[in-house]
Design an enzyme around this catalytic site. Structure first.
Site, PDB file in Angstrom:
ATOM      1  CB  THR A  11     -58.815  17.693  57.124  1.00 22.95           C
ATOM      2  OG1 THR A  11     -58.174  18.692  56.338  1.00 22.95           O
ATOM      3  CG2 THR A  11     -60.328  17.868  57.027  1.00 22.95           C
ATOM      4  CB  SER A  53     -50.066  17.916  55.804  1.00 21.95           C
ATOM      5  OG  SER A  53     -50.720  18.417  54.656  1.00 21.95           O
ATOM      6  CB  THR A  82     -54.932  14.851  52.226  1.00 20.07           C
ATOM      7  OG1 THR A  82     -55.487  16.151  52.017  1.00 20.07           O
ATOM      8  CG2 THR A  82     -55.899  14.017  53.059  1.00 20.07           C
ATOM      9  CG  ASP A  83     -52.955  19.858  51.159  1.00 17.19           C
ATOM     10  OD1 ASP A  83     -53.787  19.228  50.472  1.00 17.19           O
ATOM     11  OD2 ASP A  83     -53.179  20.991  51.613  1.00 17.19           O
TER      12      ASP A  83
END
Length: 285
Positions: A11, A53, A82-83
């Site tokens: 992101t 990710s 981030t995932d």
């Protein structure tokens, strides 16, 4: 100073488009370059295409590790969505244990230029790349998090992560992730033993998320599928479904089938850390 930026995607480097957020070529590199102290050389390894990710896996971990190894003089920032940050954090932390390298993971819940958390996270990552203690860290939400102990606990808030303390990883001396089949499996009430057996039949190793301090269904068929998998060489490592506290083998009779079958005790390991431990163990064989 030489700073190595490994931009995998995520992101932080995206921008708005007609169909929603999408990767913007060069956006993150320009933002990093504008923030660097004078005299700093920037080296950039940019994945093409940039990845969500959700698509990052062992081959990408190996590419990151190889790039870090190729630049022994550089401090390192790795941009990442981030995932699956917790998986990559565990992978780099364990694979680089004992190396003395300083690697800073960085991501964001909101892209650069959209009045979110990206700028602050990036500023923190650049400062940490020069001054943090050796190790692998995540620069996020105003602090450095030990990347090998991450758990993503919020899908929207800037305070998206917490950590569960982990035992120090043993040095791995340049091991890379081999092509193996691993997964994290979760016990649920009423889950058929045959379903667990079918999944285990396709795997070289598995992390099994069990109940509480280490309990599981008292089902002879469940014990049979665990024993069959382990007897053919499939390693199974148990971790708790609880965020804190870990496992305590022997505390409850309901967990006896796990340990009698040969399931390993993951203690307080996160599922991500346990998966990486198994993967590196298998890769070293």
């Amino acid at each position: 100073m030489t700073l190595l930026l490994i931009h995998t995607g995520g992101t932080i480097g995206m921008g708005p488009g007609p169909g929603g957020l999408f990767p913007v070529e060069g956006k993150l590199e320009r933002a990093v370059e504008a923030r660097l102290p004078k005299g700093t050389e920037l080296l950039a390894e940019v994945f093409a295409p940039l990845l969500d990710s959700a698509d990052v896996g062992p081959a990408h971990w190996n590419r990151i590790l190889d790039t870090i190894s190729a630049h022994p003089e550089a401090d390192v920032i790795v941009s990442h969505g981030t995932d699956t940050m917790a998986y990559t954090g565990a992978a780099l932390s364990q694979a680089l244990a004992g190396s003395g390298r300083r690697v800073i993971l960085c991501g964001a819940m909101v892209p650069l230029g959209m009045q979110g958390d990206a700028e602050a996270n990036l500023d923190l990552a650049i400062d940490a790349a020069r001054a943090a203690s050796p190790g692998v860290w995540l620069a996020f939400d105003g602090r450095l998090w030990p990347a090998g102990a991450l758990v993503k606990t919020d899908s929207h808030a800037h305070a998206a992560f917490s950590t569960v303390p982990q035992a120090e990883a043993p040095p791995r001396a340049g091991i890379r992730f081999a092509e193996r089949k691993l997964a994290v499996l979760t016990l649920t009430p009423g889950l058929p033993a045959a379903a667990i057996g079918a999944m285990l039949s396709q795997l070289d190793a598995a992390v099994l998320r069990v109940f509480g301090a280490g309990t599981a269904m008292n089902d002879p068929a469940f014990l049979d599928v665990l024993s069959a998998a382990i007897n053919r060489g499939c390693r199974i490592r148990a971790v708790s479904q609880c965020l804190h506290g870990g496992l305590e083998p022997g505390a409850y009779a309901a967990g006896g089938c796990l340990w009698s079958a040969g399931v390993e005790n993951g203690g307080t390991e996160t599922p991500e850390a346990a998966l990486i431990r198994l993967w590196l163990d298998l890769s070293a064989q």
